[in-house]
Design an enzyme around this catalytic site. Structure first.
Site, PDB file in Angstrom:
ATOM      1  N   GLU A 118     -16.375 -30.664  28.616  1.00 53.61           N
ATOM      2  CA  GLU A 118     -14.972 -30.816  28.695  1.00 53.61           C
ATOM      3  C   GLU A 118     -14.356 -32.051  27.765  1.00 53.61           C
ATOM      4  OE1 GLU A 118     -12.024 -32.571  31.219  1.00 53.61           O
ATOM      5  OE2 GLU A 118     -13.033 -31.769  32.738  1.00 53.61           O
ATOM      6  N   CYS A 134      -7.633 -35.853  31.779  1.00 49.06           N
ATOM      7  CA  CYS A 134      -7.790 -34.869  30.737  1.00 49.06           C
ATOM      8  C   CYS A 134      -6.619 -33.718  30.681  1.00 49.06           C
ATOM      9  CB  CYS A 134      -9.075 -34.059  30.789  1.00 49.06           C
ATOM     10  SG  CYS A 134      -9.363 -33.498  32.607  1.00 49.06           S
TER      11      CYS A 134
END
Ligand code: NAP
Length: 469
Positions: free
Chosen positions: A218, A255
Site C-alpha cells: 500500500e 493514505c
C-alpha cells in the site's frame, strides 16, 4: 453426496478455523487489557494524541482481530468447490475435481508508521495472515520500536495462551533484517504500507527472488475529489469545511487524505477555505523524518510556477502548517508529473476546471489512487455518468457525497487501487484472500480429502457443487 445448503455451519464448527478465531479473540482481549500500557507508549513514540486517536485505533485493532475471526466461522472463505466426474461434460469427459484454498505459508508484514496499532504488529495484515492460518514475521516500523516489541510480546502471549503454536508471530527490527526476511526462502508472501519508493524497492526484491513471491504494497495516493457546479451552489461552504477537516485530519498522515480538489472556476469558496484552514490547530508529525519529507515535497509544490498558495497559517513550534494550493486545470495538466506527487502531510491542491472536457483532461493526467470522491446533486447524474468509467479505472473505492478518510472495516470494503496506489491490496475481510492459495484435488479418495471437500460435507459448508450453489 455433498449438499449445498448452508444449514448449521457455525454450530457444526469448522474445527480448525474456529480454533483460529479463538486465538484472534484472545489477542484482541489482550490488547484491550494492555491499553493502559500501550497507548502512552505509542503516544510517546509517534506524537499522536492518546485521546481520541490512539485509544480509538487500539479499539479498531481489537475489532479487526475479532472480525477476521468472525470471517472464519462459516468457512465461506475456503471457497470449497466440488465438480463430480462427468462423462458427458461438453468439452470431453471430466474427472472428479475438488478445490479449496489453503494457507500460502509464512507471511512477512512491513508495519506502517502512521498506524502504530491498526497497521502494525497486531494490525490488519497480521490479523489477515493469522486468520488464513499463516505464521507471521513482522518487520517493525522504526517510528515506534519499543511499542512494536511490547505489542509483539503481548500478542504472542495471548496467542499461545489460546493454544496457538509458540512461534506463530515474530517481530524483527532494522532495515537489513527486513530485506533478509524478504529474501528468505520460507517466506511465502509479504505485505507493506509506506512510501512508493520503499514499497517499490521491496516489491522488486520480492519479484527478483529465485522463487518470486506476492508482495502486497500500500503505497501513495492523491485521492481526487470532484465537486460539481450544482454541489457548490447547493452546499459550497459545507463542502469546503468537510474538505479542510478531511485533509488536515491526523496532520494529513493518512493514505486516504484528499490531496486534490477539483472545483469549478469561479466557485467563490476561496475565503471560506482560507478561514477553515486558519481555524485548524497545528499538529506534530509522526517523526522528524516524515516532517522533513513533508516540508521537502511541499516546497516543491509551492515553488512550482503554476501553483499559488491560498492558505498557509504560520506553524507553531513542533507543529506543521496546513497548506492549501491552487492551480488551473490547464496548468495542472501541463505540470502534472510534479504536481500529482503525494505530499504526505496536511496539504492539498485545488484544481479549477472550466467544463466537463477540462475535468476529463485532469482525470486523464492523474495517477491511480485508493479513492475517488464525487460531490454532486441528484439532478446531475447525466454529468457524472460519463465520468464513472474513468473514475473506476482510477481508483479502488468511489465515494459519493462523503470524504475518503475513515475506512470502515466490513465485507464489501476495498482499500486499494492500481499502481502506484497499491500493488493490489484490500482492507477488511477480503484481505484474507491475499494469503490463501487454491489447490485442486483430482480423483482423490474421499478419506484423503480435506473435510471441507468430502462427500458428507462434515463442516456443513456452503459449497458450489457442479457449478451450482
Ligand atoms: P517507508 O520509508 O517506505 O518505510 C516503510 C517500511 O519499509 C519501514 O519498515 C522501512 O524500514 C521499510 N523500507 C522502506 N524502504 C526500504 C528499502 N529500500 N529496503 C528495506 N526496507 C525498506 O515509509 P514510512 O517511513 O512509513 O514513511 C515515509 C513515507 O511513506 C511518508 O512520507 C509517506 O509518503 C509514505 N507513507 C504512506 C503511507 C500510506 O498509507 N500510503 C503510510 C505511511 C507512509 P526502515 O525504515 O527500517 O529502513
Amino acid at each position: 453426496m455433498g449438499h449445498n445448503h448452508r444449514g448449521r455451519a457455525a454450530a457444526a464448527g469448522v474445527a480448525v478455523t474456529v480454533e483460529r478465531a479463538a486465538w484472534l479473540r484472545a489477542a484482541a482481549s489482550a490488547l484491550e487489557h494492555a491499553a493502559g500500557e500501550l497507548v502512552p507508549l505509542a503516544a510517546r513514540e509517534t506524537r499522536l494524541p492518546e485521546l481520541p486517536r490512539l485509544h480509538a485505533e487500539l479499539d479498531r485493532t481489537a475489532f479487526q482481530l475479532r472480525l477476521f475471526g468472525h470471517t472464519l466461522t462459516d468457512g465461506e472463505f475456503l471457497c470449497a468447490t466440488v465438480d463430480h466426474a462427468d462423462p458427458h461434460w461438453e468439452m470431453g469427459a471430466r474427472p472428479d475435481l475438488r478445490r479449496m484454498v489453503v494457507p500460502i505459508g509464512p507471511v512477512l508484514v512491513f508495519a506502517a508508521g502512521n498506524f502504530p496499532f491498526a497497521l502494525s504488529v497486531a494490525g490488519h495484515d497480521t490479523a489477515a495472515a493469522l486468520a488464513a492460518g499463516c505464521p507471521v514475521v513482522v518487520k517493525a516500523h522504526p517510528g515506534h520500536p519499543e511499542l512494536s516489541v511490547r505489542t509483539g510480546e503481548i500478542l504472542v502471549d495471548a496467542l499461545t495462551w489460546a493454544g496457538a503454536p509458540p512461534n506463530i508471530v515474530a517481530v524483527i527490527c532494522e532495515t537489513e533484517a527486513g530485506v533478509a526476511a524478504l529474501r528468505h526462502e520460507e517466506i511465502a508472501a509479504a505485505s507493506f504500507t509506506g512510501s512508493v519508493a520503499g514499497g517499490r524497492a521491496l516489491f522488486d526484491i520480492a519479484a527478483a527472488r529465485p522463487r518470486p513471491i506476492p508482495f502486497y504494497g500500500e503505497l501513495g495516493s492523491l485521492n481526487p475529489v470532484l465537486v460539481t457546479p450544482g454541489a457548490v451552489r447547493a452546499r459550497g461552504p459545507e463542502i469546503a469545511a468537510g474538505y479542510v477537516s478531511s485533509f488536515t485530519l491526523g496532520a494529513g498522515q493518512f493514505c486516504t487524505k484528499p490531496g486534490l480538489l477539483l472545483l469549478p472556476e469561479g466557485h467563490g469558496l476561496t475565503g471560506t477555505l482560507r478561514a477553515a484552514v486558519a481555524a485548524t490547530h497545528g499538529q506534530p508529525m509522526l517523526d522528524d523524518r516524515i516532517a522533513e519529507g513533508y516540508h521537502a515535497t511541499l516546497a516543491g509544490l509551492r515553488d512550482d510556477p503554476a501553483t499559488e498558495v491560498i492558505s498557509a497559517p504560520d506553524a507553531v513550534a513542533d507543529t506543521v502548517e496546513p497548506t492549501l494550493l491552487r492551480v488551473t486545470a490547464d496548468e495542472f495538466v501541463a505540470a502534472a508529473p510534479q504536481l500529482r506527487t503525494e505530499c504526505f502531510g496536511p496539504s492539498s491542491l485545488i484544481v479549477e476546471y472550466t467544463d466537463t472536457t477540462s475535468i476529463h483532461r485532469v482525470l486523464a493526467a492523474l495517477e491511480p489512487a485508493l479513492t475517488a470522491t464525487i460531490h454532486a446533486e441528484d439532478t446531475e447524474y447525466d454529468t457524472i455518468r460519463p465520468l464513472l468509467p474513468t473514475l473506476t479505472r482510477l481508483a479502488g473505492r468511489l465515494v459519493w457525497n462523503g470524504w475518503p478518510t475513515g475506512i470502515t472495516l466490513t465485507w464489501a470494503q476495498q482499500h486499494g487501487g492500481p499502481y502506484p496506489a497499491t500493488t493490489t491490496t484490500s482492507m477488511g475481510p477480503a484481505a484474507i484472500d491475499r494469503v490463501l492459495r487454491p489447490v485442486a484435488w483430482q480423483e482423490f479418495p474421499d478419506a484423503l480429502l480435506p473435510p471441507a471437500l468430502r462427500d458428507a460435507n462434515p463442516w456443513d459448508l456452503l459449497r458450489r457443487i457442479d457449478g451450482k450453489r
